[in-house]
Motif scaffolding. Sequence first.
Motif, PDB file in Angstrom:
ATOM      1  N   GLY A  51       0.821  -1.334   0.085  1.00 21.08           N
ATOM      2  CA  GLY A  51      -0.036   0.107  -0.010  1.00 21.08           C
ATOM      3  C   GLY A  51       1.113   1.210   0.069  1.00 21.08           C
ATOM      4  O   GLY A  51       0.886   2.099   0.976  1.00 21.08           O
ATOM      5  N   ASP A  66       0.900  -1.763  -4.666  1.00 26.23           N
ATOM      6  CA  ASP A  66      -0.184  -0.956  -4.151  1.00 26.23           C
ATOM      7  C   ASP A  66      -1.327  -1.498  -5.304  1.00 26.23           C
ATOM      8  O   ASP A  66      -1.091  -1.973  -6.619  1.00 26.23           O
ATOM      9  CB  ASP A  66      -0.222   0.681  -4.692  1.00 26.23           C
ATOM     10  CG  ASP A  66      -1.151   1.407  -3.760  1.00 26.23           C
ATOM     11  OD1 ASP A  66      -0.793   2.127  -2.889  1.00 26.23           O
ATOM     12  OD2 ASP A  66      -2.472   1.433  -4.042  1.00 26.23           O
ATOM     13  N   ASN A 111      -2.576  -6.920  -4.866  1.00 28.55           N
ATOM     14  CA  ASN A 111      -3.726  -6.943  -3.836  1.00 28.55           C
ATOM     15  C   ASN A 111      -2.760  -7.522  -2.568  1.00 28.55           C
ATOM     16  O   ASN A 111      -2.289  -8.578  -2.430  1.00 28.55           O
ATOM     17  CB  ASN A 111      -4.806  -8.061  -4.016  1.00 28.55           C
ATOM     18  CG  ASN A 111      -5.590  -7.940  -2.980  1.00 28.55           C
ATOM     19  OD1 ASN A 111      -5.557  -7.284  -1.782  1.00 28.55           O
ATOM     20  ND2 ASN A 111      -6.760  -9.070  -2.916  1.00 28.55           N
ATOM     21  N   LEU A 112      -2.373  -6.620  -1.800  1.00 30.81           N
ATOM     22  CA  LEU A 112      -1.535  -7.174  -0.425  1.00 30.81           C
ATOM     23  C   LEU A 112      -0.307  -7.705  -1.141  1.00 30.81           C
ATOM     24  O   LEU A 112       0.310  -7.158  -1.900  1.00 30.81           O
ATOM     25  CB  LEU A 112      -2.246  -8.006   0.447  1.00 30.81           C
ATOM     26  CG  LEU A 112      -3.300  -7.190   1.098  1.00 30.81           C
ATOM     27  CD1 LEU A 112      -4.355  -8.147   2.149  1.00 30.81           C
ATOM     28  CD2 LEU A 112      -3.304  -5.728   1.677  1.00 30.81           C
ATOM     29  N   ASN A 159       1.285   0.936   5.742  1.00 29.47           N
ATOM     30  CA  ASN A 159       0.443   1.929   6.376  1.00 29.47           C
ATOM     31  C   ASN A 159      -0.770   1.634   5.437  1.00 29.47           C
ATOM     32  O   ASN A 159      -1.291   2.084   4.751  1.00 29.47           O
ATOM     33  CB  ASN A 159       0.894   3.092   6.168  1.00 29.47           C
ATOM     34  CG  ASN A 159      -0.368   4.349   6.624  1.00 29.47           C
ATOM     35  OD1 ASN A 159      -0.942   3.743   7.492  1.00 29.47           O
ATOM     36  ND2 ASN A 159      -0.065   5.402   6.152  1.00 29.47           N
ATOM     37  N   ALA A 176      -7.611   4.535  -0.186  1.00 23.49           N
ATOM     38  CA  ALA A 176      -6.636   4.844   0.886  1.00 23.49           C
ATOM     39  C   ALA A 176      -6.804   4.797   2.247  1.00 23.49           C
ATOM     40  O   ALA A 176      -5.985   4.701   3.256  1.00 23.49           O
ATOM     41  CB  ALA A 176      -5.794   5.843   0.555  1.00 23.49           C
TER      42      ALA A 176
END
Length: 334
Positions: free
Chosen positions: A141, A164, A192-193, A240, A264
Motif C-alpha cells: 500500500g 499498491d 492485492n496485498l 500503512n 487509501a
Amino acid sequence: MNDLIKQLEARLAAAGSGNAKRAAEELAAHVMGCRPLEIYFKTITPEQQAELEKLIVRAEQGEPIQYIIGHVDFRGLEIRCDRRALIPRPETELLVQAVLDNVDATPSSRTKQTKRDPPSPKATARRDEGVASTLKIVDVGSGTGCIALALLSELPNAEVVAVDVSSDALALAKENAERLGFGGRFTAVQGNLLNVDATTPSRCKQEKRDPPSPEATARRDEGVAFTFFAEASLDIVVSNPPYILSGVCKTLDPSVRDFEPKLALDGGADGLDLVRPLVEQAAWVLKPGGGIFLEIGYDQGLAVALILKDAGFQRVEIKKDYAGLDRIVIGFRR
Ligand SMILES: C[S@@+](CC[C@H](N)C(=O)[O-])C[C@H]1O[C@@H](n2cnc3c(N)ncnc32)[C@H](O)[C@@H]1O
C-alpha cells in the motif's frame, strides 16, 4: 504582506481551514518561491498575486494545502503528492523509524552496521558478489512511495518492492522514485496485498516461477493464502494500510473525505479487513526473524497485536505516536 496574509487568513478561516495563517503563508511562499517566513521580507508581484488568488480559491473549496502545493517533506525527502495518493502524514515517519530501529533484529542486520561502520572486507566481498547484504523489503500500500523511498534513502543496501492496488498511486510512486534517484533499488508492482500482478517486472517474476516447495503446497491446501513472493524470502514487510472504519470514513473532515482516495482510507467494518490477510501472508513470506511493521488506528493496538500473535509472530510490540496514541504494531517471525 502582513495585510495580505491577514486577509487570506480570514478567508481561509471562514472556509473552515484549521491553521488558516500557516496555510496562507505556505501558499504565498509557494508562489513567491521562498520559505514561509521569508514572505514578510519580500514584495509579491501582481502575477504572483493573481496565481496566489487561484490557489486560495482551491483552498477555500477544501482542497488540502499539500495537494495544492504538490509536495510534502517526508523524513527530509521532497515527496510529490497529488490526488492519486494519500498525503504522507508525520505519524508515518515514525513507522519508518520503527523499521530503522529494528533492522539489527532482522536476518540482514549487517545492513545497518554497514551504514554506521566501515564494512569489513568480508562483508564488502559478499556485497560485491551481490549476496546476503541486501535487505529485502516490501512496502504494501505504498501510495506516494514515501515509506519505501525513505527506507531506501536510509538503508543503502535495501531493495524495496512497493505494492499498491491503485495504478494511479503506483505511477506517482514511480515518478517519486525516479526523481529522487532510487530507480535502481525500487520496484513498483500492482497487487492485492502480497499477491501481485503477473505483469510485474522480471525480478519479481523470477520468484513466481520457482515451483512451490512441498511444504508450501501443503500449506496452500490447508487454505493458507498463497502469496506471490516466495516463502521466507523477505526481511521486512512494512505497511500503512487503509485502517479507518467504513462507518467513520463518512464522518471524516471534508478535506480528507472529499479529496484523498477512498481506497487509501477505508479498512472495512472494523478497519482491519486488510490487516488480517496481510499478517497471514507476511507470516508466510518473511524469513525467520524477519519483521512486520504496521501503522494502525489509535484504538486498534490490542486487536492488531493479537492478530500478530495468533499468526505466530514473536516480540509483538505496540508503539505510540507524537500524541501518545497507539500507532504502530511490530512483530517478528519465529
Ligand atoms: C493509508 S494509504 C498509505 C499510503 C502510503 N504508504 C503512506 O503511508 O502515505 C493505503 C494505501 O494502500 C493501498 N491499498 C488499498 N487496498 C490495497 C490492497 N488490497 N492491496 C494493496 N494496496 C492497497 C491504497 O491504494 C493506498 O495507496
